[in-house]
Design a protein around this motif. Structure first.
Motif, PDB file in Angstrom:
ATOM      1  N   GLN A  41       0.820  -1.208   0.000  1.00  0.00           N
ATOM      2  CA  GLN A  41       0.000   0.000   0.000  1.00  0.00           C
ATOM      3  C   GLN A  41       0.858   1.265   0.000  1.00  0.00           C
ATOM      4  N   LEU A  44       2.043   1.617  -3.536  1.00  0.00           N
ATOM      5  CA  LEU A  44       0.946   1.991  -4.428  1.00  0.00           C
ATOM      6  C   LEU A  44       0.516   3.439  -4.224  1.00  0.00           C
ATOM      7  N   ASP A  45       0.679   3.960  -3.005  1.00  0.00           N
ATOM      8  CA  ASP A  45       0.353   5.371  -2.745  1.00  0.00           C
ATOM      9  C   ASP A  45       1.180   6.314  -3.601  1.00  0.00           C
ATOM     10  N   LYS A  46       2.345   5.850  -4.045  1.00  0.00           N
ATOM     11  CA  LYS A  46       3.237   6.666  -4.875  1.00  0.00           C
ATOM     12  C   LYS A  46       3.010   6.423  -6.365  1.00  0.00           C
ATOM     13  N   SER A  47       2.025   5.608  -6.695  1.00  0.00           N
ATOM     14  CA  SER A  47       1.827   5.207  -8.086  1.00  0.00           C
ATOM     15  C   SER A  47       0.650   5.939  -8.724  1.00  0.00           C
ATOM     16  N   SER A  50      -3.082   5.439  -7.508  1.00  0.00           N
ATOM     17  CA  SER A  50      -3.708   6.148  -6.395  1.00  0.00           C
ATOM     18  C   SER A  50      -4.140   7.566  -6.760  1.00  0.00           C
ATOM     19  N   SER A  51      -4.042   7.941  -8.029  1.00  0.00           N
ATOM     20  CA  SER A  51      -4.432   9.294  -8.440  1.00  0.00           C
ATOM     21  C   SER A  51      -5.920   9.531  -8.202  1.00  0.00           C
ATOM     22  N   GLU A  52      -6.303  10.765  -8.256  1.00  0.00           N
ATOM     23  CA  GLU A  52      -7.696  11.164  -7.993  1.00  0.00           C
ATOM     24  C   GLU A  52      -8.603  10.872  -9.188  1.00  0.00           C
ATOM     25  N   LYS A  58      -9.483   0.256  -7.780  1.00  0.00           N
ATOM     26  CA  LYS A  58      -9.822   0.829  -6.475  1.00  0.00           C
ATOM     27  C   LYS A  58     -11.153   0.258  -6.000  1.00  0.00           C
ATOM     28  N   ARG A  63      -9.513   2.800  -1.974  1.00  0.00           N
ATOM     29  CA  ARG A  63      -8.254   2.100  -1.684  1.00  0.00           C
ATOM     30  C   ARG A  63      -7.846   1.280  -2.905  1.00  0.00           C
ATOM     31  N   VAL A  64      -6.582   1.397  -3.280  1.00  0.00           N
ATOM     32  CA  VAL A  64      -6.051   0.604  -4.383  1.00  0.00           C
ATOM     33  C   VAL A  64      -5.968  -0.850  -3.910  1.00  0.00           C
ATOM     34  N   SER A  69       2.947  -4.327  -6.083  1.00  0.00           N
ATOM     35  CA  SER A  69       3.277  -2.952  -6.448  1.00  0.00           C
ATOM     36  C   SER A  69       4.552  -2.848  -7.282  1.00  0.00           C
TER      37      SER A  69
END
Length: 97
Positions: A41, A44-47, A50-52, A58, A63-64, A69
Motif C-alpha cells: 500500500q 501503491l500510494d506513490k503510483s 492512487s491518483s484522484e 480501487k 483504496r487501491v 506494487s
C-alpha cells in the motif's frame, strides 16, 4: 501470464512441501501478511493507481486493491522459493493427532 506462472511455481512448491509429510500445515503468519500489505500500500500510494480518478483497481472507499506494487521481474524473484519463515510453525496435525 508471467506472474501466473510464478504463482503456480510457488504454489507447487507449497503443495510438494505439504505432500512430503502429511503432518505439515502451511498457515501464513498474520504479522508477515500485515507487513506485506502495508509495504504494498505504501508503494501503491506513490503510483498512478492512487491518483484522484475512478478506476477498476480501487474499491468503493478509494483504496487501491492491487496485490503487487512492483515489476513482474521483482515478483518472479520474490516468489522464486517457498519462504517457510513466512508461515506459522504449527503443531503436528493429521490423522490421529
Amino acid at each position: 501470464m508471467s506472474m501466473l506462472e510464478a504463482q503456480h511455481r510457488y504454489i507447487a512448491q507449497a503443495v510438494e512441501y505439504i505432500a512430503a509429510d502429511e503432518t505439515r500445515v502451511l498457515e501464513v503468519d498474520r504479522g508477515v501478511l500485515d507487513d506485506f500489505n502495508t509495504h504494498v500500500q505504501q508503494e501503491l500510494d506513490k503510483s498512478a493507481f492512487s491518483s484522484e480518478c475512478s478506476s477498476w483497481c480501487k474499491n468503493e472507499e478509494g483504496r487501491v486493491i492491487n496485490n503487487w506494487s512492483g515489476t513482474v521481474n521483482e515478483y518472479r524473484t520474490h516468489t522464486q522459493d517457498l519462504q517457510l519463515e513466512d508461515y506459522l510453525q504449527l503443531a503436528e496435525t493429521g490423522p490421529g493427532k
